[in-house]
Design an enzyme around this catalytic site. Sequence first.
Site, PDB file in Angstrom:
ATOM      1  N   PHE A 123       0.703  -1.142  -0.039  1.00  0.00           N
ATOM      2  CA  PHE A 123      -0.095  -0.073   0.081  1.00  0.00           C
ATOM      3  C   PHE A 123       1.061   1.192   0.029  1.00  0.00           C
ATOM      4  O   PHE A 123       0.643   2.138  -0.960  1.00  0.00           O
ATOM      5  CB  PHE A 123      -0.848  -0.133   1.388  1.00  0.00           C
ATOM      6  CG  PHE A 123      -1.451   1.102   1.740  1.00  0.00           C
ATOM      7  CD1 PHE A 123      -1.920   1.966   0.862  1.00  0.00           C
ATOM      8  CD2 PHE A 123      -1.347   1.504   3.081  1.00  0.00           C
ATOM      9  CE1 PHE A 123      -2.595   3.244   1.347  1.00  0.00           C
ATOM     10  CE2 PHE A 123      -1.963   2.681   3.724  1.00  0.00           C
ATOM     11  CZ  PHE A 123      -2.516   3.834   2.849  1.00  0.00           C
ATOM     12  N   VAL A 124       1.560   1.423   0.991  1.00  0.00           N
ATOM     13  CA  VAL A 124       2.469   2.536   1.077  1.00  0.00           C
ATOM     14  C   VAL A 124       3.549   2.874   0.180  1.00  0.00           C
ATOM     15  O   VAL A 124       3.669   3.837  -0.900  1.00  0.00           O
ATOM     16  CB  VAL A 124       3.120   2.935   2.515  1.00  0.00           C
ATOM     17  CG1 VAL A 124       4.086   3.978   2.432  1.00  0.00           C
ATOM     18  CG2 VAL A 124       2.207   3.042   3.489  1.00  0.00           C
ATOM     19  N   SER A 185       7.572  -5.335   5.273  1.00  0.00           N
ATOM     20  CA  SER A 185       6.987  -6.158   6.393  1.00  0.00           C
ATOM     21  C   SER A 185       5.215  -5.830   6.292  1.00  0.00           C
ATOM     22  O   SER A 185       4.893  -4.827   6.052  1.00  0.00           O
ATOM     23  CB  SER A 185       7.588  -5.120   7.718  1.00  0.00           C
ATOM     24  OG  SER A 185       6.572  -5.410   8.654  1.00  0.00           O
ATOM     25  N   GLY A 212      23.336  -4.415   5.376  1.00  0.00           N
ATOM     26  CA  GLY A 212      24.567  -4.619   4.847  1.00  0.00           C
ATOM     27  C   GLY A 212      24.724  -4.435   3.186  1.00  0.00           C
ATOM     28  O   GLY A 212      25.703  -4.045   2.959  1.00  0.00           O
ATOM     29  N   ALA A 224      11.188   2.083   7.447  1.00  0.00           N
ATOM     30  CA  ALA A 224       9.819   2.411   8.030  1.00  0.00           C
ATOM     31  C   ALA A 224       9.401   1.645   9.391  1.00  0.00           C
ATOM     32  O   ALA A 224       9.292   0.744   9.505  1.00  0.00           O
ATOM     33  CB  ALA A 224       8.905   1.859   6.903  1.00  0.00           C
ATOM     34  N   TYR A 255       5.538  -7.904  15.924  1.00  0.00           N
ATOM     35  CA  TYR A 255       5.693  -6.663  15.052  1.00  0.00           C
ATOM     36  C   TYR A 255       6.556  -5.421  15.866  1.00  0.00           C
ATOM     37  O   TYR A 255       7.303  -4.930  15.491  1.00  0.00           O
ATOM     38  CB  TYR A 255       4.445  -6.177  14.684  1.00  0.00           C
ATOM     39  CG  TYR A 255       4.376  -4.957  13.655  1.00  0.00           C
ATOM     40  CD1 TYR A 255       4.871  -5.121  12.386  1.00  0.00           C
ATOM     41  CD2 TYR A 255       3.839  -3.852  14.230  1.00  0.00           C
ATOM     42  CE1 TYR A 255       4.644  -4.073  11.636  1.00  0.00           C
ATOM     43  CE2 TYR A 255       3.574  -2.643  13.489  1.00  0.00           C
ATOM     44  CZ  TYR A 255       4.056  -2.757  12.150  1.00  0.00           C
ATOM     45  OH  TYR A 255       4.001  -1.594  11.164  1.00  0.00           O
ATOM     46  N   GLU A 273      29.401   1.223  11.324  1.00  0.00           N
ATOM     47  CA  GLU A 273      29.623   1.170   9.871  1.00  0.00           C
ATOM     48  C   GLU A 273      29.333   2.388   8.823  1.00  0.00           C
ATOM     49  O   GLU A 273      29.502   2.304   7.893  1.00  0.00           O
ATOM     50  CB  GLU A 273      28.850  -0.171   9.025  1.00  0.00           C
ATOM     51  CG  GLU A 273      28.804  -1.499   9.856  1.00  0.00           C
ATOM     52  CD  GLU A 273      30.231  -2.355   9.809  1.00  0.00           C
ATOM     53  OE1 GLU A 273      31.205  -1.754   9.099  1.00  0.00           O
ATOM     54  OE2 GLU A 273      30.333  -3.335  10.505  1.00  0.00           O
ATOM     55  N   THR A 285      -1.944   5.083   8.868  1.00  0.00           N
ATOM     56  CA  THR A 285      -1.943   5.553   7.490  1.00  0.00           C
ATOM     57  C   THR A 285      -3.013   5.012   6.707  1.00  0.00           C
ATOM     58  O   THR A 285      -3.364   3.651   7.021  1.00  0.00           O
ATOM     59  CB  THR A 285      -0.567   5.584   6.968  1.00  0.00           C
ATOM     60  OG1 THR A 285       0.372   5.907   7.377  1.00  0.00           O
ATOM     61  CG2 THR A 285      -0.652   6.270   5.363  1.00  0.00           C
ATOM     62  N   HIS A 291      -5.381  -2.782   1.379  1.00  0.00           N
ATOM     63  CA  HIS A 291      -5.676  -4.419   0.771  1.00  0.00           C
ATOM     64  C   HIS A 291      -7.119  -4.457   1.679  1.00  0.00           C
ATOM     65  O   HIS A 291      -7.532  -3.963   2.770  1.00  0.00           O
ATOM     66  CB  HIS A 291      -4.885  -5.447   1.646  1.00  0.00           C
ATOM     67  CG  HIS A 291      -4.868  -6.538   1.032  1.00  0.00           C
ATOM     68  ND1 HIS A 291      -5.739  -7.735   1.042  1.00  0.00           N
ATOM     69  CD2 HIS A 291      -3.690  -7.403   0.493  1.00  0.00           C
ATOM     70  CE1 HIS A 291      -5.436  -8.733   0.355  1.00  0.00           C
ATOM     71  NE2 HIS A 291      -4.372  -8.522  -0.137  1.00  0.00           N
TER      72      HIS A 291
END
Length: 443
Positions: A123-124, A185, A212, A224, A255, A273, A285, A291
């Site tokens: 969606f986003v 996610s 990485g 996000a 989550y 790093e 949002t 969906h």
Amino acid sequence: MNVIKKRIKIAVAASAALLMLVYLYKTLMTSPTVLIAANSVEEQRHWPPTEHAEQRKLQNAYEAQTALLHQQRQEMFRTKEQLAQLEEQVRSLQASTPRKYPKVKYLNYKNRKRILITGGAGFVGSHLVDYLMIQGHEVIVVDNFFTGRKRNVAHWLGHENFELIHHDIVNPLFIEIDEIYHLASPASPPHYMYNPVKTIKTNTMGTINVLGLAKRVMAKVLIASTSEVYGDPTVHPQPETYWGHVNPIGPRACYDEGKRVSETLSYAYAKQEKVQVRVARIFNTYGPRMHMNDGRVVSNFILQALRNETITVYGNGKQTRSFQYVSDLVDGMIALMASNYTQPVNLGNPVEQTIEEFAHIIKQLVGGVSEVKKIKAMEDDPQRRKPDITRAKRILNWEPNVPLETGLLKTISYFRNELARSDRFQENSRKYFESPDMERQLT
Ligand code: NAD
Ligand code: UDP
Ligand code: UDP
């Protein structure tokens, strides 16, 4: 002597006559007319027809049928070949006809970036794709289609600046890019609770792979994150300095804790790093391309109202949320990526309402006769949520500007179309499966 000669002559003449007779007989017996006559004589002899004659008739009919079938099969192969040729022609015509894409700006080599969006078919992510494509960048979407859909980005397929890669971010990914928006996610509670272990893997192993990759190619990366890192907050509204109140073993933990580790990893990679990280803490949002079955409150309430079904409020309905329209979020993410700010930034709309109020807003905007009903509460449901966006205003000069009603009307119209589409699809499948051809194939 004369007598002997005479007898020999008679014998030769008799033999010749005999040979002639034998030859004549053979020729007559193999001629078709004589054969037919013989057969009919034979048949007359065996009237009514014998089993043998019946068999021969059947054999003849069978052979005629086989020949016909063979001929039909040949014709079918020829037609198939012609069809394949036609399909090939249509394909090459399609390939040579430029597809109509939304207009994109031209960016010169120096300003054009190669941007990876993980979860870009969601969606986003798909709205972010649209924004960046229109700006003239090269966009690469990586998605495993768990909750995302090809349809969300189908309007870019084939565009020279766009690439869609079917890939699970839990596995390493080696590509060359300048920036990464890491959105992969599941985001709705039913989706992330469906496979909690996978949700944790995506937010930990997936984020390690993204960091990485960012480290190797020296790309800037925006993670996000979510308002869920504040858990069921004891501070209201929630500023970025609040550490949260999360149940580490509850149903939302996969989550919430996954995203918290994702943030921790980002700052570890930044420190150790020197990866350039941006962390967006996104609040609820909504908008088109959500969906249909994601189980979140916006989609549930709108679909229930459109179908005149009961609008289900979990618990007493006094819990609050603040809803931002998706285009505001996209603007915020773009501004954050472009900034030099590395600490987490809340991106959300501070206009807050109770879920019960929200149910009535939706009912009134959709119309219809739905009843609003309170049902069992969700375990660990955060009771109050509202972003403190002071930081975003100060650092990014950003604040949401789409009013709730405007955004909801666009979203309602999207869901109305989706419902009509799925009804049409169901009707077409029903017709197809009930057609006599299909019944024959299935039985
Ligand atoms: P979404 O479910 O529509 O999109 C997520 C996308 O990630 C989907 O396309 C999905 O297929 C993909 N994905 C999931 N696991 C993956 C994996 N292992 N590998 C590759 N792709 C994978 O959800 P959304 O609402 O668009 O959310 C996008 C991001 O924003 C998520 O990270 C979510 O946590 C975050 N967020 C969203 C909200 C919101 O209200 N929408 C609020 C807070 C945070
Ligand atoms: N990684 C990746 N793409 C890259 C570079 C790394 O997917 O371009 C993955 C890599 O497989 C590793 C993870 O990112 O599992 C972390 O990489 P890092 O270099 O930090 O760790 P290391 O490889 O040294 O364990
Ligand atoms: N909710 C509800 N009815 C629904 C779906 C959700 O009352 O059909 C409530 C839910 O309990 C929560 C709020 O709406 O308090 C927002 O839920 P959502 O799943 O959209 O997102 P969350 O903010 O909880 O991640």
